[in-house]
Design a protein around this motif. Sequence first.
Motif, PDB file in Angstrom:
ATOM      1  N   GLY A 287       0.797  -1.220   0.000  1.00 25.03           N
ATOM      2  CA  GLY A 287       0.000   0.000   0.000  1.00 25.03           C
ATOM      3  C   GLY A 287       0.826   1.265   0.000  1.00 25.03           C
ATOM      4  O   GLY A 287       0.275   2.368  -0.077  1.00 25.03           O
ATOM      5  N   PHE A 288       2.150   1.140   0.076  1.00 27.28           N
ATOM      6  CA  PHE A 288       3.034   2.300   0.086  1.00 27.28           C
ATOM      7  C   PHE A 288       4.120   2.096  -0.973  1.00 27.28           C
ATOM      8  O   PHE A 288       5.216   1.644  -0.688  1.00 27.28           O
ATOM      9  N   GLY A 289       3.778   2.427  -2.207  1.00 32.72           N
ATOM     10  CA  GLY A 289       4.706   2.178  -3.307  1.00 32.72           C
ATOM     11  C   GLY A 289       4.769   0.697  -3.620  1.00 32.72           C
ATOM     12  O   GLY A 289       3.879  -0.088  -3.271  1.00 32.72           O
ATOM     13  N   GLY A 290       5.841   0.289  -4.321  1.00 34.78           N
ATOM     14  CA  GLY A 290       6.043  -1.125  -4.619  1.00 34.78           C
ATOM     15  C   GLY A 290       5.233  -1.674  -5.775  1.00 34.78           C
ATOM     16  O   GLY A 290       5.128  -2.893  -5.943  1.00 34.78           O
ATOM     17  N   ARG A 291       4.664  -0.795  -6.632  1.00 36.53           N
ATOM     18  CA  ARG A 291       3.820  -1.266  -7.731  1.00 36.53           C
ATOM     19  C   ARG A 291       4.564  -1.335  -9.066  1.00 36.53           C
ATOM     20  O   ARG A 291       4.012  -1.782 -10.079  1.00 36.53           O
ATOM     21  N   PHE A 292       5.806  -0.875  -9.069  1.00 36.74           N
ATOM     22  CA  PHE A 292       6.595  -0.812 -10.296  1.00 36.74           C
ATOM     23  C   PHE A 292       6.743  -2.184 -10.957  1.00 36.74           C
ATOM     24  O   PHE A 292       6.557  -2.331 -12.173  1.00 36.74           O
ATOM     25  N   SER A 293       7.050  -3.204 -10.195  1.00 35.61           N
ATOM     26  CA  SER A 293       7.304  -4.535 -10.746  1.00 35.61           C
ATOM     27  C   SER A 293       6.096  -5.085 -11.496  1.00 35.61           C
ATOM     28  O   SER A 293       6.213  -5.572 -12.628  1.00 35.61           O
ATOM     29  N   GLU A 294       4.921  -5.000 -10.880  1.00 38.88           N
ATOM     30  CA  GLU A 294       3.711  -5.526 -11.524  1.00 38.88           C
ATOM     31  C   GLU A 294       3.379  -4.741 -12.792  1.00 38.88           C
ATOM     32  O   GLU A 294       2.908  -5.307 -13.789  1.00 38.88           O
ATOM     33  N   ARG A 295       3.653  -3.444 -12.777  1.00 47.73           N
ATOM     34  CA  ARG A 295       3.343  -2.620 -13.937  1.00 47.73           C
ATOM     35  C   ARG A 295       4.346  -2.827 -15.063  1.00 47.73           C
ATOM     36  O   ARG A 295       3.995  -2.753 -16.239  1.00 47.73           O
ATOM     37  N   LEU A 296       5.582  -3.079 -14.708  1.00 43.41           N
ATOM     38  CA  LEU A 296       6.574  -3.416 -15.719  1.00 43.41           C
ATOM     39  C   LEU A 296       6.169  -4.708 -16.419  1.00 43.41           C
ATOM     40  O   LEU A 296       6.279  -4.844 -17.643  1.00 43.41           O
ATOM     41  N   ASN A 297       5.677  -5.649 -15.637  1.00 47.63           N
ATOM     42  CA  ASN A 297       5.211  -6.930 -16.177  1.00 47.63           C
ATOM     43  C   ASN A 297       4.028  -6.730 -17.125  1.00 47.63           C
ATOM     44  O   ASN A 297       3.956  -7.366 -18.192  1.00 47.63           O
ATOM     45  N   LYS A 298       3.105  -5.831 -16.778  1.00 44.48           N
ATOM     46  CA  LYS A 298       1.954  -5.562 -17.635  1.00 44.48           C
ATOM     47  C   LYS A 298       2.363  -4.939 -18.961  1.00 44.48           C
ATOM     48  O   LYS A 298       1.663  -5.074 -19.971  1.00 44.48           O
ATOM     49  N   LEU A 299       3.501  -4.253 -18.946  1.00 46.18           N
ATOM     50  CA  LEU A 299       4.028  -3.681 -20.187  1.00 46.18           C
ATOM     51  C   LEU A 299       4.683  -4.745 -21.065  1.00 46.18           C
ATOM     52  O   LEU A 299       5.062  -4.475 -22.203  1.00 46.18           O
ATOM     53  N   GLY A 300       4.840  -5.943 -20.522  1.00 42.69           N
ATOM     54  CA  GLY A 300       5.464  -7.028 -21.267  1.00 42.69           C
ATOM     55  C   GLY A 300       6.982  -6.988 -21.234  1.00 42.69           C
ATOM     56  O   GLY A 300       7.636  -7.641 -22.058  1.00 42.69           O
ATOM     57  N   VAL A 301       7.541  -6.238 -20.286  1.00 43.89           N
ATOM     58  CA  VAL A 301       8.996  -6.130 -20.166  1.00 43.89           C
ATOM     59  C   VAL A 301       9.497  -7.123 -19.120  1.00 43.89           C
ATOM     60  O   VAL A 301       9.054  -7.095 -17.962  1.00 43.89           O
ATOM     61  N   LYS A 302      10.402  -7.990 -19.517  1.00 46.19           N
ATOM     62  CA  LYS A 302      10.981  -8.957 -18.589  1.00 46.19           C
ATOM     63  C   LYS A 302      12.189  -8.334 -17.897  1.00 46.19           C
ATOM     64  O   LYS A 302      13.014  -7.684 -18.561  1.00 46.19           O
ATOM     65  N   PRO A 303      12.312  -8.509 -16.578  1.00 41.67           N
ATOM     66  CA  PRO A 303      13.434  -7.923 -15.837  1.00 41.67           C
ATOM     67  C   PRO A 303      14.799  -8.273 -16.421  1.00 41.67           C
ATOM     68  O   PRO A 303      15.714  -7.447 -16.410  1.00 41.67           O
ATOM     69  N   GLU A 304      14.935  -9.480 -16.950  1.00 42.52           N
ATOM     70  CA  GLU A 304      16.237  -9.897 -17.490  1.00 42.52           C
ATOM     71  C   GLU A 304      16.598  -9.150 -18.785  1.00 42.52           C
ATOM     72  O   GLU A 304      17.749  -9.199 -19.238  1.00 42.52           O
ATOM     73  N   ASN A 305      15.625  -8.432 -19.366  1.00 39.26           N
ATOM     74  CA  ASN A 305      15.901  -7.680 -20.586  1.00 39.26           C
ATOM     75  C   ASN A 305      16.323  -6.234 -20.328  1.00 39.26           C
ATOM     76  O   ASN A 305      16.633  -5.505 -21.271  1.00 39.26           O
ATOM     77  N   ILE A 306      16.309  -5.832 -19.055  1.00 36.77           N
ATOM     78  CA  ILE A 306      16.811  -4.498 -18.700  1.00 36.77           C
ATOM     79  C   ILE A 306      18.336  -4.542 -18.737  1.00 36.77           C
ATOM     80  O   ILE A 306      18.961  -5.348 -18.054  1.00 36.77           O
ATOM     81  N   SER A 307      18.937  -3.667 -19.546  1.00 38.59           N
ATOM     82  CA  SER A 307      20.392  -3.710 -19.733  1.00 38.59           C
ATOM     83  C   SER A 307      21.151  -2.804 -18.771  1.00 38.59           C
ATOM     84  O   SER A 307      22.273  -3.130 -18.365  1.00 38.59           O
ATOM     85  N   ASP A 308      20.530  -1.671 -18.409  1.00 35.66           N
ATOM     86  CA  ASP A 308      21.227  -0.691 -17.575  1.00 35.66           C
ATOM     87  C   ASP A 308      20.230   0.031 -16.676  1.00 35.66           C
ATOM     88  O   ASP A 308      19.079   0.280 -17.080  1.00 35.66           O
ATOM     89  N   ILE A 309      20.688   0.380 -15.476  1.00 35.57           N
ATOM     90  CA  ILE A 309      19.854   1.124 -14.544  1.00 35.57           C
ATOM     91  C   ILE A 309      20.654   2.312 -14.022  1.00 35.57           C
ATOM     92  O   ILE A 309      21.757   2.154 -13.488  1.00 35.57           O
ATOM     93  N   LEU A 310      20.083   3.508 -14.196  1.00 37.54           N
ATOM     94  CA  LEU A 310      20.711   4.735 -13.726  1.00 37.54           C
ATOM     95  C   LEU A 310      20.077   5.119 -12.397  1.00 37.54           C
ATOM     96  O   LEU A 310      18.892   5.466 -12.348  1.00 37.54           O
ATOM     97  N   ILE A 311      20.837   5.009 -11.331  1.00 38.16           N
ATOM     98  CA  ILE A 311      20.335   5.331  -9.993  1.00 38.16           C
ATOM     99  C   ILE A 311      20.694   6.779  -9.669  1.00 38.16           C
ATOM    100  O   ILE A 311      21.871   7.145  -9.665  1.00 38.16           O
ATOM    101  N   THR A 312      19.682   7.603  -9.406  1.00 36.79           N
ATOM    102  CA  THR A 312      19.959   9.006  -9.085  1.00 36.79           C
ATOM    103  C   THR A 312      20.657   9.129  -7.736  1.00 36.79           C
ATOM    104  O   THR A 312      21.512   9.994  -7.553  1.00 36.79           O
ATOM    105  N   HIS A 313      20.315   8.226  -6.810  1.00 34.80           N
ATOM    106  CA  HIS A 313      20.989   8.202  -5.507  1.00 34.80           C
ATOM    107  C   HIS A 313      20.511   6.972  -4.732  1.00 34.80           C
ATOM    108  O   HIS A 313      19.468   6.390  -5.031  1.00 34.80           O
ATOM    109  N   ILE A 314      21.298   6.601  -3.733  1.00 36.28           N
ATOM    110  CA  ILE A 314      20.990   5.376  -2.983  1.00 36.28           C
ATOM    111  C   ILE A 314      20.075   5.687  -1.799  1.00 36.28           C
ATOM    112  O   ILE A 314      20.514   5.838  -0.659  1.00 36.28           O
ATOM    113  N   HIS A 315      18.794   5.840  -2.090  1.00 36.66           N
ATOM    114  CA  HIS A 315      17.742   5.875  -1.080  1.00 36.66           C
ATOM    115  C   HIS A 315      16.757   4.768  -1.425  1.00 36.66           C
ATOM    116  O   HIS A 315      16.582   4.412  -2.600  1.00 36.66           O
ATOM    117  N   THR A 316      16.086   4.258  -0.432  1.00 40.43           N
ATOM    118  CA  THR A 316      15.272   3.053  -0.587  1.00 40.43           C
ATOM    119  C   THR A 316      14.185   3.171  -1.637  1.00 40.43           C
ATOM    120  O   THR A 316      13.872   2.193  -2.332  1.00 40.43           O
TER     121      THR A 316
END
Length: 337
Positions: free
Chosen positions: A128-157
């Motif tokens: 109920g507090f965030g955490g919906r990104f994974s399910e929505r990425l899946n609905k887009l048909g994008v598999k996690p193993e197909n992500i090549s690069d991740i740009l992290i703006t900063h290390i916060h949870t």
Amino acid sequence: MSNVQGGKRVAFKKTVLAIGLLLQCLAYANTSVAGAELPTASVAKYHAETGYYTFKLGTYEITVISDGTVPQDLHVLLKGAPQQTVDGLLNQVHLHNPVEASINVFLINTGKKLILVDTGAGDFFGKGFGGRFSERLNKLGVKPENISDILITHIHTDHTGGLVHEGKAVFPNANIYVGKADIDFFLDAKNQNGVNGYDKAYFQQAQTAMQPYVALGHVKPLSGAQKILGDFNAYPTPGHTPGHYYYRLESQGQSITFIGDSVHVEAVQFPHPDITITYDVDQPSAAKQRQAQFAQLAKSGSMIAAPHLPYPGIGYINAQKEGFTFIRAEFHDRADS
């Protein structure tokens, strides 16, 4: 003749009555399922139907994915302004404390690669507090193993939480770009009980999110300004965290700058960039950085993308006589666009 006219009036009244009854029946039909009325509560819920919005920038396709929202008690969190000032600014835009903050994640399709900017909160904040990104990425048909690069703006949870699930890397093939200064600060064994009042939870959760990728050898530390992944320019903007980074993408004369946590509260921190938030590691530096970067972004006219501006969090910064204002990007929703 009068009898004929009277008959017409009666017929007309009956027709109007019949149409009214038909519309009433249709209205009832639209509020029922299998003959039963829907509960009133179902209408009152806040719910985003899709949680993703795609637009073009030059040759790139960018999709904003909502990880959900979380309530923020600004009376507790904001620094450098009395409660009365904060409430006055909120009232001007018909808001009141606490304010709901978006958590936006950005997916970039280059035509050859799939790149993320941040990953949302994952499992860390609870249901109920965030955490919906994974399910929505899946609905887009994008598999996690197909992500090549991740740009992290900063290390916060709420930016790295989606990197892991049950202690394992969600994106096993992705390289993780992140400021070296953040790695040195959050992953240092000596800092795991907190630093100068900055809570230990930040450090321990950073370890949980980042270590699987450290073990894989996929972490790419950033130092200074660098050009990465073709059209991206990464440059340090320390203050919110020691290794906070902006990522600017340019294509065909257009640009978008992913500004991370330079802003948390639109109604307050654009008109008053000197107001900081508890999450800032270095409060004075965060305020100075926001002022300087907002002035530059307003001058350049670059589109910005921010994780905590109301979804989808894309638009432009305009300079005012005092402070700044945020202008939302034009919204498109056409099948042929």
